[in-house]
Design an enzyme around this catalytic site. Structure first.
Site, PDB file in Angstrom:
ATOM      1  N   GLY A 113       8.526   0.509 -47.295  1.00 51.00           N
ATOM      2  CA  GLY A 113       9.921   0.691 -47.687  1.00 51.00           C
ATOM      3  C   GLY A 113      10.850   0.961 -46.522  1.00 51.00           C
ATOM      4  O   GLY A 113      12.069   0.919 -46.682  1.00 51.00           O
ATOM      5  N   CYS A 121      11.863 -19.380 -74.608  1.00 53.27           N
ATOM      6  CA  CYS A 121      12.158 -20.514 -73.745  1.00 53.27           C
ATOM      7  C   CYS A 121      12.285 -21.775 -74.595  1.00 53.27           C
ATOM      8  O   CYS A 121      11.424 -22.057 -75.437  1.00 53.27           O
ATOM      9  CB  CYS A 121      11.055 -20.695 -72.705  1.00 53.27           C
ATOM     10  SG  CYS A 121      11.212 -22.218 -71.747  1.00 53.27           S
ATOM     11  N   CYS A 160       9.156 -24.265 -73.396  1.00 51.03           N
ATOM     12  CA  CYS A 160       7.739 -23.921 -73.578  1.00 51.03           C
ATOM     13  C   CYS A 160       7.541 -22.825 -74.612  1.00 51.03           C
ATOM     14  O   CYS A 160       6.408 -22.471 -74.928  1.00 51.03           O
ATOM     15  CB  CYS A 160       7.110 -23.508 -72.248  1.00 51.03           C
ATOM     16  SG  CYS A 160       7.568 -21.867 -71.695  1.00 51.03           S
ATOM     17  N   CYS A 189      12.711 -20.958 -69.028  1.00 45.79           N
ATOM     18  CA  CYS A 189      12.058 -20.101 -68.039  1.00 45.79           C
ATOM     19  C   CYS A 189      12.682 -20.361 -66.669  1.00 45.79           C
ATOM     20  O   CYS A 189      12.866 -21.508 -66.267  1.00 45.79           O
ATOM     21  CB  CYS A 189      10.570 -20.430 -67.935  1.00 45.79           C
ATOM     22  SG  CYS A 189       9.629 -20.053 -69.400  1.00 45.79           S
ATOM     23  N   CYS A 211       6.587 -22.499 -66.574  1.00 46.70           N
ATOM     24  CA  CYS A 211       7.016 -23.254 -67.751  1.00 46.70           C
ATOM     25  C   CYS A 211       6.221 -24.573 -67.860  1.00 46.70           C
ATOM     26  O   CYS A 211       5.744 -24.930 -68.918  1.00 46.70           O
ATOM     27  CB  CYS A 211       8.515 -23.527 -67.642  1.00 46.70           C
ATOM     28  SG  CYS A 211       9.301 -24.025 -69.188  1.00 46.70           S
TER      29      CYS A 211
END
Lengths: 288, 262
Positions: free
Chosen positions: A29, A237, A240, A262, A268
């Protein structure tokens, strides 16, 4: 191929970047400054991510690039071509086959493994930047763990919108120490930051590299009475039928027709190949 | 509000405090004691070293010599030699600093509520509801109406900004407040209201304060004790009324007689 050193950058530069990456991994970080090079693409197009990828790639790697989840957008196509030309590495669109994945603004839907490296393109690495313009001051705040200001931003969100309206680049705390900007991924992806793969973040213009080692604890900041919430469009979606993926809204005409698909094109496509069909799959087929 | 029962030691002890800008003197060999609940005024003309002294006391400027001992749980701790993290923690808990220009002390692009809440969040408040309640309470105490809580300070008048700055500083219940020309640049009626408010808060919370000003009316109203500075030196100290009504030093006499009697 012979005109370029492997992966465009010279070896000294790659060593310098690798040192920054190792330092970043050792202090999860923490933003490590590095001497960012001019790349043959404009700032904002992933120069930081490209340099990290160049320093990470080996000739045996398989490389994948996604831009907002998609493999076929300008940014993704041009960076993929760049490394095809300068490194000659194999490239793929399939998440599972890739060993190094450079991404802009998304984490792939498919869970990554310990054998993979995810490289993020970062525009502004400093999470405190919009509230504290001074770099001297923000560095001091990181050093002394003075992160009250980060909550001021979330407070402002709730005061103005009634909820934490920050939907992307949602600040996280890494291993209980550094507050980090996860790059502009949707907050839907935040829980996925705790993963098996190595995650490297490169900011070219701002000359910073930071990193998350595998399985690092990453907590999204919030208030006790306004906890962190993962959000996605409440649809399936259209292509899909997935009901658990992050969706893009696509405007289809000027009469208000729209569909949700997606954002991860590889995910997808794989689902459709497996026989899943969304409500608008047939209509979309007819258009092409 | 504060536990004020055993006042057997000063809150702040300053000794031999000096700050030089190259060969020039910022302030030199300043020493005094400030007791809990006491308000001290520092007066003097522009360039007399008032602000330098205040910044040295508040840890915003490193003095070249001297000690600033602050009472931390009964132990007089030198804030000049303490580590920066400790000093910064002190600055957002036990201390408060009210700037002359509110824009220096406020976050102008953050709402009034966020400004007041920042210190609370800095010391670990993580319940939005509580922060909001406290912010509303404090806005009320400095006479800013609650429906302005989500407005930014840029939409506030000068007097309101100054009052907001005071609320933002006092919300964590500091023990010592540094004020640098808190009424500077405000018109007289707004000044009067602000002074009235500050006097109320200082008495109610049992605050100790050090107020730097060139306005003798401000110290007459607020300060218990007075320190007069000229060319970086303290030329006269004493109770406010005593110094203002019976000035001993030539410069103080000049200062007092310079005030227009309306």
């Amino acid at each position: 191929m012979s005109e370029y050193n492997f992966a465009y950058l010279d070896e000294q530069t790659k060593r310098m970047i690798r040192r920054a990456i190792l330092k970043g991994l050792a202090i999860p970080g923490y933003q490590v400054p590095f001497a960012s090079r001019e790349m043959p693409m404009p700032y904002g197009w992933g120069t930081g991510g490209v340099q990290v990828s160049a320093a990470t790639l080996t000739p045996d790697d398989t490389f994948k690039v996604i831009d907002q989840g998609a493999d076929d957008t300008t940014n993704a196509v041009s960076i993929r071509k760049f490394f095809e030309k300068t490194a000659g590495v194999a490239t793929t669109e399939r998440t599972a086959e890739a060993t190094v994945i450079q991404t802009r603004h998304r984490i792939p839907e498919q869970e990554l493994t310990e054998d993979q490296i995810l490289v993020y393109q970062v525009p502004i690495p400093e999470p405190l930047r919009f509230l504290e313009p001074s770099e001297v001051e923000t560095r001091k705040m990181h050093a002394l763990e003075e992160y009250g200001l980060m909550h001021v931003k979330l407070y402002e969100d709730i005061a103005r919108h009634g909820e934490i309206a920050t939907a992307y680049a949602y600040p996280v705390k890494v291993e209980g120490r550094y507050v980090m900007d996860p790059s502009p991924i949707p907050k839907f992806d935040n829980p996925k930051l705790e993963m098996a793969a190595i995650q490297l973040f490169g900011a070219g213009r701002e000359q910073r590299i930071y990193a998350l080692p595998p399985y690092t604890k990453v907590v999204s900041l919030d208030f006790e009475d306004y906890p962190f919430e993962r959000t996605r469009a409440p649809q399936d979606c259209g292509l899909c039928g997935a009901n658990d993926s992050y969706l893009d809204e696509v405007i289809m005409d000027d009469a208000g027709r729209r569909m949700f698909v997606c954002s991860d094109t590889d995910f997808c496509r794989a689902r459709r190949e497996d026989g899943h069909q969304g409500a608008m799959a047939a209509a979309a087929e007819a258009l092409t | 509000m504060k536990d004020m029962s055993p006042i057997d030691r000063p809150l702040l002890q300053v000794a031999g405090l000096s700050k030089y800008y190259g060969a020039r003197i910022g302030c030199e060999a300043v020493g005094f004691e400030l007791w809990p609940g006491e308000v001290m005024g520092i007066v003097g003309e522009s360039g007399s070293g008032k602000t330098t002294l205040l910044n040295c006391l508040a840890g915003q400027l490193a003095p070249d010599a001297g000690q600033v001992l602050f009472d931390l749980d009964g132990i007089a701790t030198d804030t000049v030699t303490m580590s920066e993290p400790e000093r910064r923690r002190l600055a957002r808990t036990d201390w408060a600093f009210v700037h002359q220009h509110a824009a220096d002390g406020l976050r102008m692009n953050v709402s009034a509520g966020g400004n007041v809440g920042e210190r609370l969040m800095a010391i670990g408040a993580r319940r939005y509801g509580d922060i909001r309640t406290q912010a509303l309470d404090w806005l009320g105490r400095v006479e800013i109406s609650g429906d302005r809580i989500d407005d930014r300070p840029t939409a506030f008048s000068g007097g309101m900004r100054q009052r907001l700055q005071i609320a933002r500083n006092l919300v964590t219940g500091p023990r010592l407040v540094f004020m640098d020309e808190p009424t500077g640049g405000l018109d007289v009626s707004v000044q009067a209201r602000l002074l009235d408010l500050m006097r109320g808060l200082v008495r109610e919370m049992g605050l100790s304060a050090i107020i730097v000003t060139h306005d003798l009316a401000v110290v007459r109203l607020l300060a218990d004790r007075l320190m007069v500075m000229k060319d970086g030196q303290v030329v006269e100290t004493g109770l406010t009324d005593q110094v203002l009504d019976d000035p001993q030093h030539g410069y103080t006499q000049l200062l007092v007689s310079s005030v227009l009697q309306v």
